[in-house]
Write an enzyme that holds these catalytic residues in place. Sequence first.
Site, PDB file in Angstrom:
ATOM      1  N   TYR B 152       7.649  -1.311   9.730  1.00  0.00           N
ATOM      2  CA  TYR B 152       7.703   0.148   9.665  1.00  0.00           C
ATOM      3  C   TYR B 152       8.034   0.710  11.037  1.00  0.00           C
ATOM      4  O   TYR B 152       7.594   0.181  12.057  1.00  0.00           O
ATOM      5  CB  TYR B 152       6.337   0.733   9.277  1.00  0.00           C
ATOM      6  CG  TYR B 152       5.961   0.592   7.828  1.00  0.00           C
ATOM      7  CD1 TYR B 152       6.220   1.616   6.929  1.00  0.00           C
ATOM      8  CD2 TYR B 152       5.312  -0.543   7.370  1.00  0.00           C
ATOM      9  CE1 TYR B 152       5.842   1.495   5.595  1.00  0.00           C
ATOM     10  CE2 TYR B 152       4.931  -0.668   6.046  1.00  0.00           C
ATOM     11  CZ  TYR B 152       5.200   0.357   5.160  1.00  0.00           C
ATOM     12  OH  TYR B 152       4.827   0.239   3.855  1.00  0.00           O
ATOM     13  N   TYR B 191       4.984  -7.654   4.217  1.00  0.00           N
ATOM     14  CA  TYR B 191       4.523  -7.711   5.608  1.00  0.00           C
ATOM     15  C   TYR B 191       3.047  -8.098   5.679  1.00  0.00           C
ATOM     16  O   TYR B 191       2.292  -7.871   4.743  1.00  0.00           O
ATOM     17  CB  TYR B 191       4.788  -6.396   6.341  1.00  0.00           C
ATOM     18  CG  TYR B 191       4.072  -5.192   5.780  1.00  0.00           C
ATOM     19  CD1 TYR B 191       2.757  -4.908   6.144  1.00  0.00           C
ATOM     20  CD2 TYR B 191       4.711  -4.324   4.910  1.00  0.00           C
ATOM     21  CE1 TYR B 191       2.109  -3.797   5.649  1.00  0.00           C
ATOM     22  CE2 TYR B 191       4.065  -3.211   4.405  1.00  0.00           C
ATOM     23  CZ  TYR B 191       2.761  -2.957   4.779  1.00  0.00           C
ATOM     24  OH  TYR B 191       2.122  -1.862   4.280  1.00  0.00           O
ATOM     25  N   ARG B 201       1.120  -7.853   2.236  1.00  0.00           N
ATOM     26  CA  ARG B 201       1.353  -6.843   1.204  1.00  0.00           C
ATOM     27  C   ARG B 201       2.608  -7.196   0.413  1.00  0.00           C
ATOM     28  O   ARG B 201       3.646  -7.512   1.012  1.00  0.00           O
ATOM     29  CB  ARG B 201       1.593  -5.446   1.823  1.00  0.00           C
ATOM     30  CG  ARG B 201       0.432  -4.764   2.530  1.00  0.00           C
ATOM     31  CD  ARG B 201      -0.764  -4.416   1.657  1.00  0.00           C
ATOM     32  NE  ARG B 201      -0.531  -4.138   0.247  1.00  0.00           N
ATOM     33  CZ  ARG B 201      -0.097  -2.988  -0.280  1.00  0.00           C
ATOM     34  NH1 ARG B 201       0.164  -1.959   0.491  1.00  0.00           N
ATOM     35  NH2 ARG B 201       0.065  -2.829  -1.583  1.00  0.00           N
ATOM     36  N   HIS B 204       6.846  -2.944  -1.221  1.00  0.00           N
ATOM     37  CA  HIS B 204       6.561  -1.706  -1.963  1.00  0.00           C
ATOM     38  C   HIS B 204       7.210  -0.522  -1.280  1.00  0.00           C
ATOM     39  O   HIS B 204       7.529  -0.566  -0.093  1.00  0.00           O
ATOM     40  CB  HIS B 204       5.051  -1.481  -2.073  1.00  0.00           C
ATOM     41  CG  HIS B 204       4.369  -1.345  -0.739  1.00  0.00           C
ATOM     42  ND1 HIS B 204       3.950  -2.432  -0.004  1.00  0.00           N
ATOM     43  CD2 HIS B 204       4.078  -0.260   0.010  1.00  0.00           C
ATOM     44  CE1 HIS B 204       3.414  -2.019   1.123  1.00  0.00           C
ATOM     45  NE2 HIS B 204       3.481  -0.708   1.175  1.00  0.00           N
ATOM     46  N   HIS B 206       6.310   3.569  -0.795  1.00  0.00           N
ATOM     47  CA  HIS B 206       5.311   4.621  -0.990  1.00  0.00           C
ATOM     48  C   HIS B 206       5.982   5.848  -1.604  1.00  0.00           C
ATOM     49  O   HIS B 206       7.058   6.251  -1.158  1.00  0.00           O
ATOM     50  CB  HIS B 206       4.697   5.034   0.355  1.00  0.00           C
ATOM     51  CG  HIS B 206       3.917   3.952   1.017  1.00  0.00           C
ATOM     52  ND1 HIS B 206       2.569   3.797   0.863  1.00  0.00           N
ATOM     53  CD2 HIS B 206       4.310   2.961   1.853  1.00  0.00           C
ATOM     54  CE1 HIS B 206       2.150   2.758   1.566  1.00  0.00           C
ATOM     55  NE2 HIS B 206       3.189   2.224   2.179  1.00  0.00           N
TER      56      HIS B 206
END
Lengths: 196, 291
Positions: B152, B191, B201, B204, B206
């Site tokens: 991110y 990640y 995780r 995905h 959000h």
Amino acid sequence: MSKLTPTPGQTVGPFYGYALPFTKDNELLAPGSPGSIRLQGTVYDGAGETIPDAILEIWQPDAHGNVVQRTGSLVRDGYTFTGWGRASVGNSGVFTFTTVNPGTTPAIPGKPAAAPFISVAVFARGLMNRLFTRIYLPENEEALAADPLLSSLEPERRKTLIARRDADGGLTWDLRLQGKDETVFLDFEHVEGTSK
Amino acid sequence: MLLDANAGHHQDDELVPAAEPHAGHAPLDTAVETQADLSAEMKAIGEAYARALKDGAEPETQPRLDFAPYRSSILRHPTKSLHHADPETIELFSPAFGHQDVHALEADLTIQHNGEPQGERIIVQGKVLDGDGRPVAGQLVEIWQANAAGRYIHKRDQHPAPLDPNFTGVGRCITGPDGSYRFSTIKPGAYPWKNHLNAWRPAHIHFSLFGTDFTQRIVTQMYFPGDQLFPLDPIYQSIVDQDARDRLVATYDHELTSPEWALGYNWDIVLTGSKRTWTENEAYGDAADEE
């Protein structure tokens, strides 16, 4: 119509900080403009520690009690009150909005009148689903006493929804996700088994 | 705002200095918990839920707020029951968003910089519906995600995977009259995170959504079909009901796939039902329209 099952929520996670905030997100009015007040508070966890990674949204009527349906919250022109704002808490767990005191919204015929309040949605890392709550103004004890939600709560719990009036005319309202003085959070759905 | 998602007062979140090599793999706490520990906890919760269902409990549709395997939730969930309330006044309406708020190009996350982002280009498309199946038209949809390497653009993301100078990972759009939304983006990578040792995780995106009532507001995550990390992930597993979990998983849609360009995924989102009645529309809706 057939009733569809709602999609589950999920935590906002830790990495919303470059996505959800935007310029003037927490300024429903320009700070210092006539009628504007500061609404501030601190977000705490169950150990009484401040939470640095929560994000709050408020949604409220204007000072006259009107529900505003105007666009322009994401790109504010500095003059239009849209009634909605978003504030990330800072490192010390504090959030701040510039807004107005919500006005009294006219009662629906046949329903008891609600005292003026600000609707709040809470998101945080570690919070599995968003929570809803309300911020009531501290004045007008009579309206508060007659309010359908407040009058359904024990006095100790009821006070978690009522802001304090600051010397400068602003409002202070702290949010406690857990523990003693845990904020009252609301369930608007009737279905059992949801949002446990 | 359009081409520089980091404009404004959040500039400090941009251009994270690359983490030290292997910083993400530095030895964790000595009392570190393993995936096996967490998986055993999640299995016990799942078995208890299966028994409850067998005994006639209603299926759950939302994540549990109290879900200890996601360790950060332990001190962040209310311990008192949510208080049942009838939505009133402002709660029966939603803020209005429109094309003043969101430019059409914000729905394409692959064109926000000078070059093409790395990774697998995808289209994510679907409809936002309310609990009665009505389309939620003209409402705001916001998304954010990691890049193809699982990183991110956020200063708190210390995963030593590369940033992509051509990918920010933030998009917005306004739903069409039929509740439809459509984003062009890059498939995010999985990640690691520090819930426990070797926690990863599933990939995905959000999603943040508004309905016609503020009570319909949700933030959630869309997953990709067939992810092997599902059974291991405490966030996905915080939804204990398999049918409910499946509602977060997009469907690969070859009809939506664009030849020689991008793979297509379809994901419809259902909000709760609107609680507004014609009396409230009369009382507030008209007044609001006169603004």
